[in-house]
Design a protein around this motif. Sequence first.
Motif, short mmCIF file in Angstrom:
data_model
loop_
_atom_site.label_atom_id
_atom_site.label_comp_id
_atom_site.label_asym_id
_atom_site.label_seq_id
_atom_site.Cartn_x
_atom_site.Cartn_y
_atom_site.Cartn_z
N ILE A 56 41.21 28.26 -19.94
CA ILE A 56 42.22 27.81 -20.90
C ILE A 56 42.62 28.91 -21.88
CG2 ILE A 56 41.43 25.42 -20.72
CD1 ILE A 56 40.26 25.77 -23.57
N LEU A 57 42.02 30.11 -21.73
CA LEU A 57 42.30 31.26 -22.58
C LEU A 57 41.73 31.13 -23.99
CD1 LEU A 57 44.39 31.54 -20.19
CD2 LEU A 57 45.78 32.85 -21.79
N ALA A 58 40.71 30.29 -24.15
CA ALA A 58 40.00 30.29 -25.42
C ALA A 58 39.35 31.66 -25.62
CB ALA A 58 38.93 29.20 -25.45
N VAL A 59 38.85 32.23 -24.54
CA VAL A 59 38.45 33.64 -24.50
C VAL A 59 39.35 34.29 -23.47
CG1 VAL A 59 36.58 33.19 -22.84
CG2 VAL A 59 36.56 35.29 -24.20
N ARG A 60 39.95 35.44 -23.82
CA ARG A 60 40.89 36.07 -22.91
C ARG A 60 40.89 37.58 -23.16
NH1 ARG A 60 43.25 38.55 -26.48
NH2 ARG A 60 44.86 39.13 -24.99
N GLY A 61 41.58 38.29 -22.27
CA GLY A 61 41.48 39.73 -22.26
C GLY A 61 40.45 40.14 -21.24
N ALA A 62 40.80 41.06 -20.35
CA ALA A 62 39.95 41.38 -19.20
C ALA A 62 38.51 41.74 -19.59
CB ALA A 62 40.59 42.50 -18.38
N PRO A 63 38.27 42.67 -20.53
CA PRO A 63 36.89 43.00 -20.86
C PRO A 63 36.13 41.81 -21.46
CG PRO A 63 38.36 44.74 -21.58
CD PRO A 63 39.22 43.58 -21.20
N ALA A 64 36.78 41.03 -22.31
CA ALA A 64 36.11 39.91 -22.97
C ALA A 64 35.69 38.85 -21.97
CB ALA A 64 37.00 39.31 -24.04
N ILE A 65 36.55 38.53 -21.01
CA ILE A 65 36.17 37.48 -20.07
C ILE A 65 35.08 37.96 -19.12
CG2 ILE A 65 38.38 36.29 -20.25
CD1 ILE A 65 39.16 37.38 -17.56
N GLY A 66 35.01 39.26 -18.87
CA GLY A 66 33.92 39.78 -18.07
C GLY A 66 32.59 39.59 -18.76
N VAL A 67 32.52 39.95 -20.04
CA VAL A 67 31.28 39.78 -20.81
C VAL A 67 30.94 38.30 -20.95
CG1 VAL A 67 30.15 40.18 -23.02
CG2 VAL A 67 31.61 41.95 -22.04
N ALA A 68 31.94 37.48 -21.23
CA ALA A 68 31.71 36.04 -21.36
C ALA A 68 31.16 35.46 -20.06
CB ALA A 68 32.99 35.33 -21.76
N ALA A 69 31.70 35.90 -18.94
CA ALA A 69 31.22 35.41 -17.65
C ALA A 69 29.77 35.79 -17.41
CB ALA A 69 32.10 35.95 -16.53
N ALA A 70 29.39 36.99 -17.84
CA ALA A 70 27.98 37.40 -17.69
C ALA A 70 27.08 36.47 -18.49
CB ALA A 70 27.82 38.85 -18.15
N TYR A 71 27.50 36.14 -19.70
CA TYR A 71 26.72 35.17 -20.49
C TYR A 71 26.75 33.78 -19.84
CZ TYR A 71 25.98 38.19 -24.58
OH TYR A 71 25.55 39.18 -25.43
N GLY A 72 27.88 33.43 -19.22
CA GLY A 72 27.95 32.15 -18.52
C GLY A 72 26.93 32.07 -17.40
N MET A 73 26.71 33.17 -16.72
CA MET A 73 25.69 33.19 -15.67
C MET A 73 24.29 33.07 -16.24
SD MET A 73 27.34 33.18 -12.89
CE MET A 73 25.97 33.47 -11.77
N VAL A 74 24.07 33.58 -17.43
CA VAL A 74 22.78 33.40 -18.09
C VAL A 74 22.57 31.91 -18.41
CG1 VAL A 74 21.37 33.98 -20.10
CG2 VAL A 74 22.85 35.72 -19.07
N LEU A 75 23.61 31.27 -18.91
CA LEU A 75 23.51 29.83 -19.17
C LEU A 75 23.24 29.06 -17.87
CD1 LEU A 75 26.41 29.30 -21.75
CD2 LEU A 75 23.96 29.35 -22.21
N ALA A 76 23.88 29.50 -16.79
CA ALA A 76 23.65 28.86 -15.49
C ALA A 76 22.20 29.02 -15.07
CB ALA A 76 24.58 29.46 -14.44
#
Length: 356
Positions: free
Chosen positions: A40-60
Motif C-alpha cells: 500500500i506504499l506505507a513504506v516505499r522507495g526501492a532501498p527502504a522496501i528492501g530493508v523492510a522486507a528483510a525485517y519482514g522475514m525476521v518476523l516470519a
Amino acid sequence: MDTMRWKDGSLILLDQTKLPVKMMYITCTRWNEVRDAIRILAVRGAPAIGVAAAYGMVLAAYELLKNNHTITTSDYIADLQRISKKMDAARPTAVNLHWALSQVMTTVNHMTAATAWEITKVLEKQAIAMQHEDVSINTALSTYGADELLKYTNKPLTILTHCNAGALATAGVGTALGVIRALHKKNRIRMVYADETRPLLQGARLTATELMSDGIPVTLITDNMAAWVMKTKGVDAVIVGADRITGNGDTANKIGTYGVSLLARAHHIPFYVAAPVSTFDLTLKTGTEIPIEERNPDEVRCIGEVAISLKNASVFNPAFDVTPHENIKAIFTELGVLQNPDSYTISKFFKQKEVL
C-alpha cells in the motif's frame, strides 16, 4: 522522520500514505503486515522496501518458531522460502525488494546444519546490518554525485527532481535527495524544483516536506510545469532515483520520469540517476524486460478521497516507466560515478569493482 525502527521484536514503519498531514507509525509484528505495508506504499522507495522486507522475514522466522516450537530446520527453511515468494510479489518492479530477499534466503540456505532458532538470530542481525549499510551506501553515493556535479560549475545549482528519492525512500540520507543534501552542505543549492508526481503525489507530500524540514530551498510544481521550468528557471541538472536498472542502463523509476528525461534532453540539461548497485539487475538486458506494476484505478480517479472523475472512468495506471540509457548522463553509485551508461560501460564498471 525515521523511515523504520526495529524495536523489541517489532518493525515500526512511518506510514508515508499519511504524510504530510499526519505523522503516524505502523507497528508490524507479523510478516504479512510488512508485506501489506509495502503493497500500500506505507513504506516505499526501492532501498527502504528492501530493508523492510528483510525485517519482514525476521518476523516470519519468529512466527514460525512461535507456532511450532519443535519445527525442523528443513520445514522451517521451506516455510521461509514460501513466505519470501509472497513478500517478493508485493512490488514487482523494484529489484531491491528481490535483492534483499535473495540475500536473506542465501543466508538461510547456507545454514542447513543450524537450528531454526540459530538461523532466526542470524537473520535478525543481517536485517539490522542491512539498515545500517543502506545509510552508509547512500552517504557514499551522495558524495560521489555532489563532487561530480561540482566539476562543471562554481555557482549554486538549480536542480529538478521527480518523485521522492530521499531519506523517506531509504533507511536514511536518500539517493537523489542525498546528492542534494550533500550539495546543500557545501552551500551549492540555489533551488530545487520538485515535481508533484501524480497520481500519488510523492513529490508534493514527501519530497517537498523533506527538503523544507532540512531548510533546503524547494519549490513545488505540478508535473506539467516541468518543461516551462526548464526553459525559464535555469535548471542545471535533473536528479532522480531508480527502482531497477538493466544491463544496458535503462532505468525504471516512478511514472513520469521518462517524460522528464525527454524534456531534459530537449533543453540540453544533464539527467542523472542516483542509485545503489543493488538496484542493478544484470539478468535483464534492456528496459523492455522490466515488469511494470499497474495499480488501483482509483489512485487516478481520486486525489486522496476526493473523486475527480466518474467512478467508472477507464484508467491506465502504471506505477513506473522506463528511461532509456541514452537520456542518462551518469549514474551515481556508492562505488563511483558510471558515466554514459550502456551495456559496455556497465559491464566494465562492475568488472572493475568486482561486484554482482
